[in-house]
Design an enzyme around this catalytic site. Structure first.
Site: not given
Length: 150
Positions: A53, A55, A83, A86
């Site tokens: 992801h 992040e 999410c 993260c």
């Protein structure tokens, strides 16, 4: 805050780049003391990695650059509310502030579905600002998923 808009525009540019690479359009920019320390976009498809992801990738870059996993005093700008994975990583990295664009009612962990980043049971909590450039961030996601359905 003017800087919030400035850095969110950069995160949105990264999200647009992700969409051009057929990745879910999410971008992240990590800033510390007014300096961009790291930035990235979603790369799950490209790297065949569920954890790739935006992040997480930005946190990894920052850790390498700064020589440690604690990224205290920093702000992460991201186009979609993080999410749970993260959000947990932001807590672990001791990020001070989270600024996100669009809320995520299906998986947001910064106040929408969960609130991991401000859970008083954890050892660190972040300041959270949501809705920065929300319309632009949400529109990019909607366009991306509409094109995939069509």
């Amino acid at each position: 805050m003017p800087d919030d808009i400035k850095y969110m525009k950069l995160a949105l540019d990264l999200a647009e780049e992700a969409a051009r690479h057929e990745e879910v359009p999410i971008g992240a920019v990590l800033v510390k003391e007014g300096v961009i320390v790291a930035s990235d976009r979603n790369r799950r498809e490209e790297l065949n990695d569920a954890t790739a992801h935006a992040e997480i990738l930005a946190l990894r870059q920052a850790g390498k650059l700064l020589g440690g996993w604690r990224i205290e005093g920093s702000t992460l700008y991201v186009t979609l509310e993080p999410c749970p994975m993260c959000a947990g990583a932001l807590v672990q990295a001791r990020v001070a502030r989270l600024v996100y664009g669009a809320a995520d009612p299906k998986g947001g962990a910064a106040g929408t579905l969960y609130n991991i980043v401000q859970d008083e049971r954890l050892n660190h909590r972040l300041e959270v600002v949501g809705g920065v450039m929300e319309k632009e961030c949400a529109a990019l996601l909607k366009e991306f998923f509409k094109a995939r359905r069509d």
